[in-house]
Motif scaffolding. Structure first.
Motif, PDB file in Angstrom:
ATOM      1  N   LYS A 184      80.699  14.318 -20.422  1.00 46.65           N
ATOM      2  CA  LYS A 184      80.628  12.930 -19.880  1.00 46.65           C
ATOM      3  C   LYS A 184      79.023  12.634 -19.151  1.00 46.65           C
ATOM      4  N   LEU A 185      78.826  13.651 -18.236  1.00 45.01           N
ATOM      5  CA  LEU A 185      77.542  13.513 -17.640  1.00 45.01           C
ATOM      6  C   LEU A 185      76.420  13.640 -18.590  1.00 45.01           C
ATOM      7  N   LEU A 186      76.619  14.449 -19.530  1.00 42.66           N
ATOM      8  CA  LEU A 186      75.231  14.485 -20.503  1.00 42.66           C
ATOM      9  C   LEU A 186      75.254  13.236 -21.156  1.00 42.66           C
ATOM     10  N   ARG A 187      76.223  12.335 -21.590  1.00 41.80           N
ATOM     11  CA  ARG A 187      76.028  11.283 -22.206  1.00 41.80           C
ATOM     12  C   ARG A 187      75.581  10.312 -21.069  1.00 41.80           C
ATOM     13  N   LEU A 188      75.773  10.063 -20.237  1.00 42.52           N
ATOM     14  CA  LEU A 188      75.441   9.244 -18.989  1.00 42.52           C
ATOM     15  C   LEU A 188      73.961   9.400 -18.736  1.00 42.52           C
ATOM     16  N   LEU A 189      73.431  10.936 -18.529  1.00 45.36           N
ATOM     17  CA  LEU A 189      72.060  10.982 -18.508  1.00 45.36           C
ATOM     18  C   LEU A 189      71.350  10.684 -19.809  1.00 45.36           C
ATOM     19  N   ALA A 190      71.902  11.072 -21.050  1.00 43.45           N
ATOM     20  CA  ALA A 190      71.165  10.780 -22.076  1.00 43.45           C
ATOM     21  C   ALA A 190      70.854   9.003 -22.261  1.00 43.45           C
ATOM     22  N   ALA A 202      61.780  14.355 -13.715  1.00 36.64           N
ATOM     23  CA  ALA A 202      61.633  15.655 -14.154  1.00 36.64           C
ATOM     24  C   ALA A 202      63.024  16.568 -13.935  1.00 36.64           C
ATOM     25  N   ALA A 203      63.447  16.367 -12.724  1.00 34.21           N
ATOM     26  CA  ALA A 203      64.435  17.194 -12.441  1.00 34.21           C
ATOM     27  C   ALA A 203      65.989  16.876 -13.147  1.00 34.21           C
ATOM     28  N   VAL A 204      65.709  15.510 -13.211  1.00 33.43           N
ATOM     29  CA  VAL A 204      67.119  14.717 -14.058  1.00 33.43           C
ATOM     30  C   VAL A 204      66.991  15.529 -15.642  1.00 33.43           C
ATOM     31  N   TYR A 205      65.738  15.425 -16.042  1.00 38.48           N
ATOM     32  CA  TYR A 205      65.622  15.852 -17.422  1.00 38.48           C
ATOM     33  C   TYR A 205      65.710  17.280 -17.506  1.00 38.48           C
ATOM     34  N   LYS A 206      65.303  17.943 -16.805  1.00 35.42           N
ATOM     35  CA  LYS A 206      65.863  19.581 -16.771  1.00 35.42           C
ATOM     36  C   LYS A 206      67.399  19.757 -16.831  1.00 35.42           C
ATOM     37  N   ILE A 207      68.153  19.055 -15.836  1.00 32.24           N
ATOM     38  CA  ILE A 207      69.466  19.097 -15.871  1.00 32.24           C
ATOM     39  C   ILE A 207      70.197  18.746 -17.466  1.00 32.24           C
ATOM     40  N   GLN A 213      68.313  18.956 -20.117  1.00 35.21           N
ATOM     41  CA  GLN A 213      68.213  19.862 -21.351  1.00 35.21           C
ATOM     42  C   GLN A 213      69.266  20.868 -21.151  1.00 35.21           C
ATOM     43  N   ILE A 214      69.437  21.425 -20.049  1.00 34.08           N
ATOM     44  CA  ILE A 214      70.447  22.625 -19.802  1.00 34.08           C
ATOM     45  C   ILE A 214      71.892  22.078 -20.501  1.00 34.08           C
ATOM     46  N   MET A 256      72.545  19.804 -22.711  1.00 31.74           N
ATOM     47  CA  MET A 256      71.972  19.607 -24.157  1.00 31.74           C
ATOM     48  C   MET A 256      72.313  21.032 -24.927  1.00 31.74           C
ATOM     49  N   SER A 257      71.932  22.063 -24.000  1.00 29.32           N
ATOM     50  CA  SER A 257      72.030  23.493 -24.766  1.00 29.32           C
ATOM     51  C   SER A 257      73.341  23.745 -24.892  1.00 29.32           C
ATOM     52  N   ARG A 258      74.159  23.304 -24.032  1.00 30.89           N
ATOM     53  CA  ARG A 258      75.565  23.569 -23.767  1.00 30.89           C
ATOM     54  C   ARG A 258      76.394  22.913 -24.923  1.00 30.89           C
ATOM     55  N   HIS A 259      75.994  21.721 -25.080  1.00 28.98           N
ATOM     56  CA  HIS A 259      76.925  20.771 -26.019  1.00 28.98           C
ATOM     57  C   HIS A 259      76.126  20.344 -27.267  1.00 28.98           C
ATOM     58  N   ARG A 260      74.954  20.185 -27.376  1.00 29.21           N
ATOM     59  CA  ARG A 260      74.523  19.741 -28.683  1.00 29.21           C
ATOM     60  C   ARG A 260      75.080  18.583 -29.239  1.00 29.21           C
ATOM     61  N   LEU A 261      74.923  17.479 -28.466  1.00 33.31           N
ATOM     62  CA  LEU A 261      75.329  15.966 -28.944  1.00 33.31           C
ATOM     63  C   LEU A 261      74.737  15.645 -30.158  1.00 33.31           C
TER      64      LEU A 261
END
Length: 105
Positions: free
Chosen positions: A53-59, A90-95, A97-98, A100-105
């Motif tokens: 859910k957080l990954l979708r929010l960040l994307a 940049a800090a938000v983008y790093k999170i 990326q991490i 994304m590597s776990r979930h591969r949307l």
């Protein structure tokens, strides 16, 4: 800020000394709500639905709020010289990326 105007923080907990990307990918995500009052800290399971859910929010946020030039720099890990709001992005983008590597949307 959430949709109700409440401040919250999120991040990836780490030991601060690891330079390995694979190590960082195993660090847990956290949310903090009400950081100024009595903070509520939540540690969702690594790779779980709350991380997704957080990954979708960040994307969505990155897509709507980051200029193409800055996004290109972030994708190329060209963060030297960033300051102020760009450094925060940049800090938000790093999170992102991490996650994304776990979930591969």
């Amino acid at each position: 800020m959430d949709k109700d105007g409440h401040e919250f923080h999120f991040g990836v907990r780490g030991d601060g000394v690891s330079d390995s990307e694979s190590d960082r990918e195993s660090f847990p995500l956290f949310y903090i709500r009400n950081p100024e009052l009595v903070p509520y800290v939540y540690w969702p399971s690594i790779g779980g639905p709350d991380e997704r859910k957080l990954l979708r929010l960040l994307a969505g946020w990155l897509q709507r709020n980051v200029e193409p030039e800055l996004k290109e720099k972030l994708e190329q890990n060209d963060v030297e010289g960033l300051s102020g709001p760009e450094k925060n992005v940049a800090a938000v983008y790093k999170i992102y990326q991490i996650l994304m590597s776990r979930h591969r949307l």
